[in-house]
Design a protein around this motif. Structure first.
Motif, PDB file in Angstrom:
ATOM      1  N   PRO A 142       0.817  -1.216   0.000  1.00  0.00           N
ATOM      2  CA  PRO A 142       0.000   0.000   0.000  1.00  0.00           C
ATOM      3  C   PRO A 142       0.857   1.275   0.000  1.00  0.00           C
ATOM      4  CG  PRO A 142      -0.237  -1.196   2.074  1.00  0.00           C
ATOM      5  CD  PRO A 142       0.715  -1.955   1.223  1.00  0.00           C
ATOM      6  N   ILE A 143       0.340   2.294  -0.569  1.00  0.00           N
ATOM      7  CA  ILE A 143       0.878   3.647  -0.678  1.00  0.00           C
ATOM      8  C   ILE A 143       2.265   3.673  -1.335  1.00  0.00           C
ATOM      9  CG2 ILE A 143       1.378   5.802   0.521  1.00  0.00           C
ATOM     10  CD1 ILE A 143      -1.343   5.195   1.636  1.00  0.00           C
ATOM     11  N   LEU A 144       3.276   3.114  -0.694  1.00  0.00           N
ATOM     12  CA  LEU A 144       4.629   3.114  -1.258  1.00  0.00           C
ATOM     13  C   LEU A 144       4.639   2.427  -2.627  1.00  0.00           C
ATOM     14  CD1 LEU A 144       7.698   3.608  -0.892  1.00  0.00           C
ATOM     15  CD2 LEU A 144       7.813   1.334   0.131  1.00  0.00           C
ATOM     16  N   GLY A 145       3.998   1.288  -2.713  1.00  0.00           N
ATOM     17  CA  GLY A 145       3.943   0.551  -3.975  1.00  0.00           C
ATOM     18  C   GLY A 145       3.117   1.269  -5.019  1.00  0.00           C
ATOM     19  N   TRP A 146       1.992   1.830  -4.617  1.00  0.00           N
ATOM     20  CA  TRP A 146       1.073   2.468  -5.560  1.00  0.00           C
ATOM     21  C   TRP A 146       1.633   3.758  -6.139  1.00  0.00           C
ATOM     22  CZ3 TRP A 146      -3.318   2.270  -1.439  1.00  0.00           C
ATOM     23  CH2 TRP A 146      -3.701   0.938  -1.227  1.00  0.00           C
ATOM     24  N   PHE A 147       2.248   4.569  -5.291  1.00  0.00           N
ATOM     25  CA  PHE A 147       2.647   5.908  -5.719  1.00  0.00           C
ATOM     26  C   PHE A 147       4.130   6.070  -6.026  1.00  0.00           C
ATOM     27  CE2 PHE A 147      -1.210   6.570  -3.122  1.00  0.00           C
ATOM     28  CZ  PHE A 147      -2.021   7.053  -4.128  1.00  0.00           C
ATOM     29  N   ILE A 148       4.946   5.099  -5.631  1.00  0.00           N
ATOM     30  CA  ILE A 148       6.385   5.225  -5.893  1.00  0.00           C
ATOM     31  C   ILE A 148       6.892   4.058  -6.754  1.00  0.00           C
ATOM     32  CG2 ILE A 148       8.684   5.300  -4.852  1.00  0.00           C
ATOM     33  CD1 ILE A 148       7.378   6.774  -2.482  1.00  0.00           C
ATOM     34  N   LEU A 149       6.660   2.833  -6.303  1.00  0.00           N
ATOM     35  CA  LEU A 149       7.195   1.680  -7.028  1.00  0.00           C
ATOM     36  C   LEU A 149       6.535   1.476  -8.397  1.00  0.00           C
ATOM     37  CD1 LEU A 149       7.622  -0.951  -4.171  1.00  0.00           C
ATOM     38  CD2 LEU A 149       9.344   0.515  -5.199  1.00  0.00           C
ATOM     39  N   ALA A 150       5.224   1.588  -8.470  1.00  0.00           N
ATOM     40  CA  ALA A 150       4.513   1.353  -9.733  1.00  0.00           C
ATOM     41  C   ALA A 150       4.945   2.335 -10.831  1.00  0.00           C
ATOM     42  CB  ALA A 150       3.005   1.398  -9.518  1.00  0.00           C
ATOM     43  N   PRO A 151       5.025   3.640 -10.559  1.00  0.00           N
ATOM     44  CA  PRO A 151       5.490   4.548 -11.620  1.00  0.00           C
ATOM     45  C   PRO A 151       6.937   4.292 -12.042  1.00  0.00           C
ATOM     46  CG  PRO A 151       4.366   5.793  -9.908  1.00  0.00           C
ATOM     47  CD  PRO A 151       4.525   4.390  -9.406  1.00  0.00           C
ATOM     48  N   ILE A 152       7.800   3.960 -11.077  1.00  0.00           N
ATOM     49  CA  ILE A 152       9.191   3.650 -11.411  1.00  0.00           C
ATOM     50  C   ILE A 152       9.244   2.403 -12.286  1.00  0.00           C
ATOM     51  CG2 ILE A 152      11.403   2.866 -10.450  1.00  0.00           C
ATOM     52  CD1 ILE A 152      10.865   4.752  -8.064  1.00  0.00           C
ATOM     53  N   LEU A 153       8.460   1.390 -11.932  1.00  0.00           N
ATOM     54  CA  LEU A 153       8.407   0.162 -12.723  1.00  0.00           C
ATOM     55  C   LEU A 153       7.931   0.451 -14.141  1.00  0.00           C
ATOM     56  CD1 LEU A 153       8.525  -2.987 -12.891  1.00  0.00           C
ATOM     57  CD2 LEU A 153       6.100  -2.936 -12.294  1.00  0.00           C
ATOM     58  N   CYS A 154       6.920   1.273 -14.277  1.00  0.00           N
ATOM     59  CA  CYS A 154       6.408   1.618 -15.616  1.00  0.00           C
ATOM     60  C   CYS A 154       7.468   2.290 -16.470  1.00  0.00           C
ATOM     61  CB  CYS A 154       5.184   2.520 -15.497  1.00  0.00           C
ATOM     62  SG  CYS A 154       3.730   1.660 -14.890  1.00  0.00           S
ATOM     63  N   VAL A 155       8.213   3.191 -15.887  1.00  0.00           N
ATOM     64  CA  VAL A 155       9.260   3.890 -16.625  1.00  0.00           C
ATOM     65  C   VAL A 155      10.377   2.918 -17.017  1.00  0.00           C
ATOM     66  CG1 VAL A 155      11.071   5.649 -16.429  1.00  0.00           C
ATOM     67  CG2 VAL A 155       8.758   6.152 -15.634  1.00  0.00           C
ATOM     68  N   VAL A 156      10.776   2.046 -16.099  1.00  0.00           N
ATOM     69  CA  VAL A 156      11.824   1.064 -16.388  1.00  0.00           C
ATOM     70  C   VAL A 156      11.389   0.123 -17.509  1.00  0.00           C
ATOM     71  CG1 VAL A 156      13.067  -0.936 -15.436  1.00  0.00           C
ATOM     72  CG2 VAL A 156      12.937   1.180 -14.131  1.00  0.00           C
ATOM     73  N   VAL A 157      10.166  -0.392 -17.442  1.00  0.00           N
ATOM     74  CA  VAL A 157       9.661  -1.292 -18.479  1.00  0.00           C
ATOM     75  C   VAL A 157       9.587  -0.568 -19.824  1.00  0.00           C
ATOM     76  CG1 VAL A 157       7.626  -2.582 -19.238  1.00  0.00           C
ATOM     77  CG2 VAL A 157       8.468  -2.865 -16.911  1.00  0.00           C
ATOM     78  N   LEU A 158       9.137   0.679 -19.820  1.00  0.00           N
ATOM     79  CA  LEU A 158       9.076   1.450 -21.061  1.00  0.00           C
ATOM     80  C   LEU A 158      10.468   1.659 -21.665  1.00  0.00           C
ATOM     81  CD1 LEU A 158       7.394   3.107 -23.093  1.00  0.00           C
ATOM     82  CD2 LEU A 158       7.821   5.092 -21.618  1.00  0.00           C
ATOM     83  N   ILE A 159      11.439   1.999 -20.838  1.00  0.00           N
ATOM     84  CA  ILE A 159      12.811   2.196 -21.323  1.00  0.00           C
ATOM     85  C   ILE A 159      13.373   0.894 -21.882  1.00  0.00           C
ATOM     86  CG2 ILE A 159      15.180   2.675 -20.581  1.00  0.00           C
ATOM     87  CD1 ILE A 159      13.956   4.784 -18.657  1.00  0.00           C
ATOM     88  N   PHE A 160      13.187  -0.221 -21.154  1.00  0.00           N
ATOM     89  CA  PHE A 160      13.667  -1.521 -21.631  1.00  0.00           C
ATOM     90  C   PHE A 160      12.994  -1.904 -22.944  1.00  0.00           C
ATOM     91  CE2 PHE A 160      15.209  -3.609 -17.393  1.00  0.00           C
ATOM     92  CZ  PHE A 160      16.147  -2.604 -17.243  1.00  0.00           C
ATOM     93  N   ALA A 161      11.687  -1.640 -23.057  1.00  0.00           N
ATOM     94  CA  ALA A 161      10.959  -1.979 -24.283  1.00  0.00           C
ATOM     95  C   ALA A 161      11.476  -1.161 -25.461  1.00  0.00           C
ATOM     96  CB  ALA A 161       9.462  -1.751 -24.088  1.00  0.00           C
ATOM     97  N   ILE A 162      11.746   0.107 -25.256  1.00  0.00           N
ATOM     98  CA  ILE A 162      12.284   0.949 -26.328  1.00  0.00           C
ATOM     99  C   ILE A 162      13.679   0.481 -26.715  1.00  0.00           C
ATOM    100  CG2 ILE A 162      13.084   3.287 -26.888  1.00  0.00           C
ATOM    101  CD1 ILE A 162      10.683   4.315 -25.215  1.00  0.00           C
ATOM    102  N   MET A 163      14.502   0.164 -25.720  1.00  0.00           N
ATOM    103  CA  MET A 163      15.849  -0.342 -26.013  1.00  0.00           C
ATOM    104  C   MET A 163      15.776  -1.624 -26.844  1.00  0.00           C
ATOM    105  SD  MET A 163      17.699   0.210 -22.319  1.00  0.00           S
ATOM    106  CE  MET A 163      19.063  -0.840 -22.699  1.00  0.00           C
ATOM    107  N   GLY A 164      14.927  -2.548 -26.442  1.00  0.00           N
ATOM    108  CA  GLY A 164      14.791  -3.809 -27.169  1.00  0.00           C
ATOM    109  C   GLY A 164      14.244  -3.607 -28.568  1.00  0.00           C
TER     110      GLY A 164
END
Length: 155
Positions: free
Chosen positions: A111-133
């Motif tokens: 809760p809270i930490l995961g929703w507002f901090i971890l989830a957006p960071i994960l989205c950005v990391v996945v997007l960057i990895f997808a663009i790199m690939g």
């Protein structure tokens, strides 16, 4: 007899010690024909990373499918099932999907930490990895994704 760079797949003269495309050291044993595995000790001993080498024809024919593997990982497996280059990128796309789904589950549980901090960071990391690939696949390069790319599920 021509040899190919184990890092980028560029055709090289037999006598070169370093690739003029990517600068990777070449093995001293001579030719490294397309599709052959590089010498594991050539770039710094037994702990050196072994990269797959793909035939230039395979790369040229299937690089669009390889790029699309980061959108639908199974696309190269269906469109070009005999392509080693396509399977490499399908594996990378599957690893990215697993990271995305697993990370989303974990961040939704916290809760809270995961929703507002971890989830957006994960989205950005996945997007960057997808663009790199996507860029690597479309450019005919077989570079592993950072952190997750070393694992092999699809062989």
């Amino acid at each position: 007899m021509a040899k190919f760079c184990p890092s980028c797949g560029k055709s090289l003269d037999d006598a070169v010690q370093f690739c003029d495309g990517c600068g990777a050291p070449q093995n001293a044993a001579g030719a490294n024909p397309a599709g052959a595995a590089p010498n594991p000790g050539a770039a710094g001993g037994p702990a050196a990373k072994v990269q797959e080498v793909f035939a230039p024809e395979d790369i040229e024919k299937n690089k669009v499918m390889a790029g699309l593997a980061y959108i639908l990982f199974f696309l190269p497996l269906v469109a070009c099932p005999d392509s080693r280059f396509g399977r490499f990128h399908a594996n990378q796309g599957l690893l990215l999907l697993i990271l995305s789904v697993g990370g989303s589950i974990v961040s939704s549980i916290i809760p809270i930490l995961g929703w507002f901090i971890l989830a957006p960071i994960l989205c950005v990391v996945v997007l960057i990895f997808a663009i790199m690939g996507l860029v690597n696949g479309l450019n005919g390069k077989a570079k592993e994704l950072p952190l997750i790319g070393k694992f092999r599920i699809i062989k």
